[in-house]
Design a protein around this motif. Sequence first.
Motif, PDB file in Angstrom:
ATOM      1  N   ILE A 152       0.884  -1.169   0.000  1.00 23.73           N
ATOM      2  CA  ILE A 152       0.000   0.000   0.000  1.00 23.73           C
ATOM      3  C   ILE A 152       0.921   1.218   0.000  1.00 23.73           C
ATOM      4  N   PRO A 153       1.393   1.643  -1.181  1.00 24.12           N
ATOM      5  CA  PRO A 153       2.407   2.700  -1.240  1.00 24.12           C
ATOM      6  C   PRO A 153       1.932   4.030  -0.682  1.00 24.12           C
ATOM      7  N   LYS A 154       0.650   4.362  -0.897  1.00 20.40           N
ATOM      8  CA  LYS A 154       0.101   5.626  -0.387  1.00 20.40           C
ATOM      9  C   LYS A 154      -1.264   5.342   0.224  1.00 20.40           C
ATOM     10  N   PRO A 155      -1.331   5.160   1.553  1.00 23.97           N
ATOM     11  CA  PRO A 155      -2.613   4.858   2.200  1.00 23.97           C
ATOM     12  C   PRO A 155      -3.692   5.864   1.804  1.00 23.97           C
ATOM     13  N   GLY A 156      -4.854   5.318   1.452  1.00 26.11           N
ATOM     14  CA  GLY A 156      -5.947   6.165   1.016  1.00 26.11           C
ATOM     15  C   GLY A 156      -6.080   6.252  -0.487  1.00 26.11           C
ATOM     16  N   ARG A 157      -5.125   5.655  -1.227  1.00 26.82           N
ATOM     17  CA  ARG A 157      -5.170   5.694  -2.689  1.00 26.82           C
ATOM     18  C   ARG A 157      -5.189   4.287  -3.266  1.00 26.82           C
ATOM     19  N   ARG A 158      -5.800   4.157  -4.400  1.00 27.04           N
ATOM     20  CA  ARG A 158      -5.887   2.865  -5.082  1.00 27.04           C
ATOM     21  C   ARG A 158      -4.521   2.461  -5.640  1.00 27.04           C
ATOM     22  N   ALA A 159      -4.257   1.156  -5.686  1.00 27.11           N
ATOM     23  CA  ALA A 159      -2.921   0.731  -6.118  1.00 27.11           C
ATOM     24  C   ALA A 159      -2.878  -0.655  -6.747  1.00 27.11           C
ATOM     25  N   SER A 160      -3.946  -1.440  -6.676  1.00 25.60           N
ATOM     26  CA  SER A 160      -3.848  -2.850  -7.061  1.00 25.60           C
ATOM     27  C   SER A 160      -4.358  -3.098  -8.477  1.00 25.60           C
ATOM     28  N   HIS A 161      -4.342  -4.404  -8.862  1.00 22.81           N
ATOM     29  CA  HIS A 161      -4.879  -4.835 -10.149  1.00 22.81           C
ATOM     30  C   HIS A 161      -6.335  -5.288 -10.010  1.00 22.81           C
ATOM     31  N   GLY A 162      -6.973  -4.962  -8.900  1.00 18.68           N
ATOM     32  CA  GLY A 162      -8.369  -5.345  -8.699  1.00 18.68           C
ATOM     33  C   GLY A 162      -8.635  -5.945  -7.335  1.00 18.68           C
ATOM     34  N   CYS A 163      -7.629  -6.582  -6.748  1.00 16.54           N
ATOM     35  CA  CYS A 163      -7.792  -7.147  -5.411  1.00 16.54           C
ATOM     36  C   CYS A 163      -7.778  -6.043  -4.348  1.00 16.54           C
ATOM     37  N   ILE A 164      -8.136  -6.420  -3.134  1.00 20.41           N
ATOM     38  CA  ILE A 164      -8.134  -5.500  -1.996  1.00 20.41           C
ATOM     39  C   ILE A 164      -6.910  -5.834  -1.160  1.00 20.41           C
ATOM     40  N   ARG A 165      -5.868  -5.023  -1.290  1.00 24.13           N
ATOM     41  CA  ARG A 165      -4.623  -5.264  -0.553  1.00 24.13           C
ATOM     42  C   ARG A 165      -4.766  -4.786   0.886  1.00 24.13           C
ATOM     43  N   LEU A 166      -4.379  -5.650   1.811  1.00 23.40           N
ATOM     44  CA  LEU A 166      -4.498  -5.345   3.233  1.00 23.40           C
ATOM     45  C   LEU A 166      -3.123  -5.111   3.852  1.00 23.40           C
ATOM     46  N   PRO A 167      -3.054  -4.277   4.911  1.00 22.62           N
ATOM     47  CA  PRO A 167      -1.782  -4.102   5.628  1.00 22.62           C
ATOM     48  C   PRO A 167      -1.356  -5.402   6.290  1.00 22.62           C
ATOM     49  N   SER A 168      -0.054  -5.609   6.384  1.00 21.18           N
ATOM     50  CA  SER A 168       0.467  -6.866   6.938  1.00 21.18           C
ATOM     51  C   SER A 168       0.065  -7.064   8.403  1.00 21.18           C
TER      52      SER A 168
END
Length: 286
Positions: A152-168
């Motif tokens: 999640i390079p910039k929290p609050g902004r979209r970044a993936s190819h469609g999946c929902i990336r979660l913090p570790s």
Amino acid sequence: MRASFLLGTVLLASCQSFRKKPPAPPPEAVREVWKYPGEWTGGKRPITRMIVNVDVQRATLYSGKDIVGWTYFASGIPSFPTPTGDFKILEKVKDKVSNLYGKGFDKNGKLVNSDFKQGRDLLPEGGRFEPAKMTYFMRLTGDGVGMHIGPIPKPGRRASHGCIRLPSKMAPILFEHTAVGTPVTVTGNGPDYQTYLKQSADKAKANAAKLAAAKQKAGEAAAAAAAATSLAPDDPNGPKGGVVAPPAGTTPPGVTPPLGAPPGTPASPPVEVKPAEPVNPPPAGN
């Protein structure tokens, strides 16, 4: 006299009313602070539903009617959007890897494509594909959209190819407290699932055409390289003006290797033999 007194009193009251300060504005509403990466207050309680808002990139976690936590995430960028609507957790796989996305390396191990996609990109000859990790994966759709650990390079902004990336730090909590069948509602600006499927089909066709073009180009380049390094046997640019040298370790035609030499010994060139002179030469002529 009395009338004058009353008039003066009214005027004085009017002046005082103009001097009064305007009422103070109401206090500003206290904004809720969302500190990255999230919060869990549910203890051992299960998550019974999730509300995932792609506009603010935050998910709210419920146990019954109570909010038991929230987390940041990174959903799909506009060109690879996350579908919106009502879904359910279909599958949970702790150590899943992607069968589509990852990194591409050449035969020497050099990274040549950090956003490699199967069916779209072509690996160099002898190269390898390294799939992306999707740890703590929770599937939402049959075609692969789900929730999992991801950058999640910039929290609050979209970044993936469609999946929902979660913090570790939050993904293991969601994975532990969520069961297969848990409802997940995705809200915000994005295509509904049917529109998403149509967009995905169109992209698959475009990717297949791109891969076919890349394969054709690579084949043409390989053929051109082979033609540039090979010569016909009678080509004047070849060795000895069109005479092809025999392979190493073989005997050229008409040349005999030395008697008793071991196999593979280079042959000696033929020796010119001159005719012997007579013992008694004839008398010289006149």
